[in-house]
Design a protein around this motif. Structure first.
Motif, PDB file in Angstrom:
ATOM      1  N   ASP B  26      31.279  20.454  32.923  1.00  0.00           N
ATOM      2  CA  ASP B  26      32.634  20.883  32.585  1.00  0.00           C
ATOM      3  C   ASP B  26      32.591  21.701  31.302  1.00  0.00           C
ATOM      4  N   GLY B  27      33.449  22.693  31.221  1.00  0.00           N
ATOM      5  CA  GLY B  27      33.523  23.484  29.998  1.00  0.00           C
ATOM      6  C   GLY B  27      32.608  24.695  30.017  1.00  0.00           C
ATOM      7  N   CYS B  28      32.091  25.027  31.175  1.00  0.00           N
ATOM      8  CA  CYS B  28      31.245  26.228  31.263  1.00  0.00           C
ATOM      9  C   CYS B  28      32.136  27.466  31.296  1.00  0.00           C
ATOM     10  N   PRO B  29      31.907  28.432  30.454  1.00  0.00           N
ATOM     11  CA  PRO B  29      32.737  29.645  30.459  1.00  0.00           C
ATOM     12  C   PRO B  29      32.626  30.373  31.799  1.00  0.00           C
ATOM     13  N   PRO B  30      33.645  31.120  32.168  1.00  0.00           N
ATOM     14  CA  PRO B  30      33.598  31.889  33.408  1.00  0.00           C
ATOM     15  C   PRO B  30      32.696  33.107  33.245  1.00  0.00           C
ATOM     16  N   GLY B  31      32.200  33.593  34.384  1.00  0.00           N
ATOM     17  CA  GLY B  31      31.522  34.879  34.375  1.00  0.00           C
ATOM     18  C   GLY B  31      30.029  34.839  34.164  1.00  0.00           C
ATOM     19  N   THR B  74      33.135  30.055  37.473  1.00  0.00           N
ATOM     20  CA  THR B  74      34.560  30.387  37.531  1.00  0.00           C
ATOM     21  C   THR B  74      35.336  29.839  36.340  1.00  0.00           C
ATOM     22  N   GLY B  75      34.720  28.938  35.582  1.00  0.00           N
ATOM     23  CA  GLY B  75      35.442  28.236  34.526  1.00  0.00           C
ATOM     24  C   GLY B  75      35.853  26.840  34.968  1.00  0.00           C
ATOM     25  N   ALA B  76      35.828  26.594  36.265  1.00  0.00           N
ATOM     26  CA  ALA B  76      36.117  25.257  36.795  1.00  0.00           C
ATOM     27  C   ALA B  76      34.840  24.417  36.769  1.00  0.00           C
ATOM     28  N   PRO B  77      34.971  23.085  36.880  1.00  0.00           N
ATOM     29  CA  PRO B  77      33.774  22.244  36.805  1.00  0.00           C
ATOM     30  C   PRO B  77      32.774  22.562  37.911  1.00  0.00           C
ATOM     31  N   ILE B  78      31.524  22.587  37.520  1.00  0.00           N
ATOM     32  CA  ILE B  78      30.428  22.876  38.445  1.00  0.00           C
ATOM     33  C   ILE B  78      29.776  21.557  38.843  1.00  0.00           C
ATOM     34  N   THR B  79      29.799  21.263  40.132  1.00  0.00           N
ATOM     35  CA  THR B  79      29.082  20.078  40.600  1.00  0.00           C
ATOM     36  C   THR B  79      27.905  20.514  41.450  1.00  0.00           C
ATOM     37  N   VAL B  80      26.751  20.005  41.095  1.00  0.00           N
ATOM     38  CA  VAL B  80      25.537  20.308  41.851  1.00  0.00           C
ATOM     39  C   VAL B  80      24.908  18.987  42.277  1.00  0.00           C
TER      40      VAL B  80
ATOM     41  N   GLU D 107      43.865  33.887  36.738  1.00  0.00           N
ATOM     42  CA  GLU D 107      43.214  35.198  36.661  1.00  0.00           C
ATOM     43  C   GLU D 107      42.971  35.608  35.203  1.00  0.00           C
ATOM     44  N   LYS D 108      43.994  35.386  34.374  1.00  0.00           N
ATOM     45  CA  LYS D 108      43.883  35.796  32.970  1.00  0.00           C
ATOM     46  C   LYS D 108      42.959  34.857  32.190  1.00  0.00           C
ATOM     47  N   LYS D 109      43.183  33.566  32.361  1.00  0.00           N
ATOM     48  CA  LYS D 109      42.401  32.599  31.571  1.00  0.00           C
ATOM     49  C   LYS D 109      40.915  32.713  31.878  1.00  0.00           C
ATOM     50  N   TYR D 110      40.598  32.896  33.150  1.00  0.00           N
ATOM     51  CA  TYR D 110      39.191  32.923  33.533  1.00  0.00           C
ATOM     52  C   TYR D 110      38.670  34.338  33.744  1.00  0.00           C
ATOM     53  N   PHE D 113      37.283  35.688  37.040  1.00  0.00           N
ATOM     54  CA  PHE D 113      36.220  35.005  37.773  1.00  0.00           C
ATOM     55  C   PHE D 113      36.699  33.767  38.532  1.00  0.00           C
ATOM     56  N   THR D 114      37.972  33.466  38.449  1.00  0.00           N
ATOM     57  CA  THR D 114      38.501  32.284  39.134  1.00  0.00           C
ATOM     58  C   THR D 114      38.313  32.406  40.647  1.00  0.00           C
ATOM     59  N   ASP D 115      38.190  31.285  41.312  1.00  0.00           N
ATOM     60  CA  ASP D 115      38.162  31.271  42.781  1.00  0.00           C
ATOM     61  C   ASP D 115      39.614  31.278  43.252  1.00  0.00           C
ATOM     62  N   PRO D 116      40.066  32.390  43.853  1.00  0.00           N
ATOM     63  CA  PRO D 116      41.498  32.508  44.135  1.00  0.00           C
ATOM     64  C   PRO D 116      41.921  31.879  45.462  1.00  0.00           C
ATOM     65  N   ARG D 117      40.962  31.489  46.262  1.00  0.00           N
ATOM     66  CA  ARG D 117      41.280  31.040  47.626  1.00  0.00           C
ATOM     67  C   ARG D 117      42.091  29.747  47.617  1.00  0.00           C
ATOM     68  N   GLY D 118      43.319  29.847  48.034  1.00  0.00           N
ATOM     69  CA  GLY D 118      44.168  28.663  48.135  1.00  0.00           C
ATOM     70  C   GLY D 118      44.463  28.015  46.805  1.00  0.00           C
ATOM     71  N   GLY D 119      44.393  28.822  45.735  1.00  0.00           N
ATOM     72  CA  GLY D 119      44.653  28.259  44.413  1.00  0.00           C
ATOM     73  C   GLY D 119      43.398  27.733  43.749  1.00  0.00           C
ATOM     74  N   GLY D 120      42.290  27.741  44.507  1.00  0.00           N
ATOM     75  CA  GLY D 120      41.005  27.335  43.938  1.00  0.00           C
ATOM     76  C   GLY D 120      41.059  25.947  43.341  1.00  0.00           C
ATOM     77  N   HIS D 121      40.647  25.845  42.094  1.00  0.00           N
ATOM     78  CA  HIS D 121      40.595  24.553  41.409  1.00  0.00           C
ATOM     79  C   HIS D 121      42.002  24.037  41.075  1.00  0.00           C
TER      80      HIS D 121
END
Lengths: 321, 321, 321, 321
Positions: B26-31, B74-80, D107-110, D113-121
């Motif tokens: 959690d907290g990984c920057p996007p991009g 994406t900025g959202a949490p990455i689960t692997v 879109e702005k915050k991330y 790079f946000t995943d836009p599909r269905g609101g993503g996260h």
């Protein structure tokens, strides 16, 4: 940041030459008896004055501002403050980056706004707050005995001679302090990231001048075989024949004594000639440090080490379901 | 608990012989660009198969479940997640407290409900999650180079001979790993409790088998004088003549390399005869451990050590105002 | 516990009739100008003395104990203390559970060790610390304007008459306070659990007497249709035609004003006759409360509400990568 | 961030149209019986399919990846994943900022790079993880009964007619959900910042579409006098004559039922014509939303509200000394 702990949390504040240093202790259970005298013993152990310690002697009278009522903890946060009375700021008037100190990093990190007097917030004086919180933490983990002592100074067990030599040379000397916590319940510590070693070492490295920590046989383990190192369990209490693990398996206490040692570097402040830069990046050579210093800061570490150990164990104790 | 970090936070989960092991970041920057290949190199460095490591070889294919889209964070949490495929649970059928392992403490702490297979949640297999998070963390601290390597096995720099001897004797052997992080900015680390040493050591002691850590000259500092130990600043970048401090003053990076070493104990799992208790408190003697083990677990530590160092530094980097 | 915030963290302490109340503020960037005068305005807004507020008037002089040097923040924790001078403890000698107060729960939760004087740690006096931290937080979010005001007392906008009636009847009265934060950047707030609403409401409910909070059209939304409620974006800044969302979508600020309202219950302390139990579980009837009280505590909420809003936004601001 | 809780901590992850959504639950005590069936009831309550809910029906089979062994919790972190199977990404191909949604802020915050599909996260689908964690949390607070139900839709108690009208108009409608937790022990909640209201509201506002919360008499309190509002204690259990406080005084449970209500805004996704901008800042008018949506998202809130309440109370329960 300046807080440590999850369920037993200490927040430290103050500067060496500011109004006061202090600590706020959150998560202390109600009903623990605390009188002013409780603090005296450990505070006086931390005090300077003995050979090898700074002649800066302060009364160090703790003032309880909150959280204690009728000599018992109330469950509300406990704030204890110690005024700074014996501050000779003229010693620190010119901002020169004292070798081995945090002056340079503080200046850069805080963009020139740091309080430079006596190291400011980086001063060893802040450990007074740790000792105060440690007094309370020791009461929380009350069946556990925590005892730290110096085992080596300058690579030798002849402490006096090592210190005398340092003083004669306007120099300082490092040392090793060992801490043993006994009467430990099985099961303190939390996987994966809050192993006992993780939590204790996190707290320990907040003490200025600590540069290493090892648990049980520590660095010696790296030379051992599994047959030598494995501690065999001898009875259902978990007691082991040897204690190479320092009382911790998988990050969790196994009921045997927690044993660890820390390396304390030599005091950075020495009167001998050195060179450095000042805030304007001019080379200062020779640089001679004026002021009052400990020839062997390790001498003052044991009571602080006990305190942070107690703080770490109190926090882990209060995490059990 | 099973999370580490404030602004860059990893949460680890899984058991050695369960469905999978994994990590949430959690907290990984996007991009940040991340492809499956990014993970391959470090995962293969962690893998076993070389002399001195366990023959348990798993494909260890990371599956990204969230937080990465079009090959970028994406900025959202990455689960692997990594599935466990090669689990031979019959090796662990009888619950005997393997010497040096967490079996005893896990059984007591979790009141008999722990998953005992292969050490369950205490297994070294969980470090796979650390390596995965480390790959991402290294990209966050991208200008910093982090390199860990074995410098000593069994007290010797002749690694082969030390390992061979251990294998011949159905035994295991410890070692020392050194980590150097270079190209470090001035100012990472937070007083009072989140010194660089505190944060790195906290993370490091979550790696199974680590029993000691020292920064810069470390335990050697305890034998030194101030004149020997103090690192003199030579220019305005903060560069110092020596680096006894390991790149850290007052808990804050000073721009020089961060250097530290860890002591890795010998693998607890050995085929040689030992004694122990089982869950019913019966003495088991001789106790012979069946299964697949590393003769020298230190061999697999470097990539994990780099990973936790990157995780710790990424977290500290993201704390700056 | 008694701390709030991740990167901008406040830790509150003190009791109504103890030595002092205070707050420690961690994570404040260096270089912010703070003089004693900075605190005066908001502290005096919080003060009592006006009609409908308690006649307990204290000088409320903040003493800065740490973290400020040469009138600028240093980056080290800021501790500010306000002594309690005007404490009339005899008013609270007998421990009776005052209706509507925390006396009963405090007694039970803290097993009889709570400081009961004036509500102890539960006293509204502790909000003084919030106001002090708010002064600093407002400087951190400096382009954001935060303004709270009473919009309703006792269901009416004729505040005077509602308060007069309460005073005449030895009674008290509730009210609604609205807070508007304008000039908001897009992107404050963190999914999933640290939405702007989550963080603000968490902070807001620490203010005694708050029993509800609603953002944008709030409870009115529950009666609306999507067509009525959806705020249509009119330009690339994110400006919307309406602001039913209160400036927040998906927990993240959208650039429009943050708007929320809180419900403040009537002051629990009233002089009118009631009944209750005392500590020995004896029924006390009639129970008449002696002491100095606010007829309408809502009157003193606006400055505190601004403070916690600033604290919450400062924390969110400092979480951005 | 994406974690909530101190001693019982949930970490959520996933995107609406990614591989899976899931949750990791840390701090769960060992020995709690959990079978797959335990999850079924609440997951099916959350499911869509009824009138007023989206026709997107997924099997929603939870897969336990860790932390449960032999149908009991082990004390290790529990990760539960639900695959996304029925994702029709073509519905969301063009990135247009849907009115009322988080698309613009994401879109702005991330930074694109946000995943836009269905609101993503940001999708409501993530609440599936909350429901799963809620099942476990309910077992931890096992004597407490938590029951949420809709009490008003579109300002009316005739739910059917309000929903029908919304469907007929290609519109949506809001509602109010009430939650009552009964059989509550005295003493849950922590001053100053972790009041029961603070912790519950923090969790509640992570549920998409919630715009207000009130405890006890809530906003009605603002119209009441102290005499009306104060709940008089009638016996030593703390039972009160009325429950205007919603079971909480000074932030601490008083033994009476915890009662609160939340305002749920109308679903943002509606088929009726609106206007908006797309990612290139072009005005899109008329904007017609294609896809599958809930006419009244409030219908699906009760089980999620129970879940977060259980999560919040489980965390508070595990904070007691």
């Amino acid at each position: 940041m300046n807080s440590f702990g999850t369920n037993f949390r200490v927040s430290i504040w103050g500067e060496s030459h500011g109004e006061a240093v202090g600590i706020t202790i959150d998560g202390c259970p109600p009903g623990i008896e605390i009188t002013d005298e409780c603090f005296s013993h450990d505070i006086s152990r931390r005090k300077s004055g003995a050979k090898g310690t700074t002649p800066r002697i302060e009364p160090d009278r703790p003032m309880v501002l909150s959280g204690i009522y009728n000599n018992h903890t109330t469950g509300a946060p406990i704030t204890v403050m110690v005024n700074n009375t014996n501050t000779r700021s003229k010693d620190y008037k010119d901002i020169t980056y004292r070798p081995g100190h945090s002056d340079f990093v503080a200046e850069k990190k805080y963009k020139g706004f740091t309080d430079p007097r006596g190291g400011g917030h980086f001063s060893g004086r802040l450990t007074l707050g740790l000792v105060i919180a440690g007094v309370i933490a020791k009461k929380i983990v009350n069946n556990i005995n925590i005892k730290a002592e110096i085992i080596e100074i300058g690579g030798s067990t002849d402490f006096d001679s090592a210190i005398n030599k340092a003083i004669e040379n306007n120099n300082s000397i490092g040392g090793i302090v060992e801490c043993i916590a006994s009467n430990i319940p099985v099961g303190l510590g939390e996987p994966f990231f809050d192993s006992v070693e993780s939590v204790i070492s996190h707290a320990v490295f907040s003490i200025p001048a600590i540069k290493g920590i090892e648990f049980g046989s520590g660095f010696e383990s790296a030379k051992m075989t599994g047959l030598q190192h494995n501690d065999l369990i001898v009875d259902k209490s978990g007691k082991t024949e040897t204690n190479n693990a320092g009382g911790i398996n998988g990050g969790i206490t196994n009921g045997n004594d927690i044993i660890f040692r820390v390396a304390v570097k030599p005091t950075s402040s020495i009167a001998a000639e050195q060179s450095t830069l000042n805030k304007k990046n001019n080379k200062i050579e020779p640089f001679k440090l004026i002021g009052r210093h400990d020839a062997c800061i390790a001498l003052r570490v044991p009571v602080v080490l006990e305190a942070v150990t107690a703080i770490a164990l109190a926090d882990l104790k209060q995490r059990a379901y």
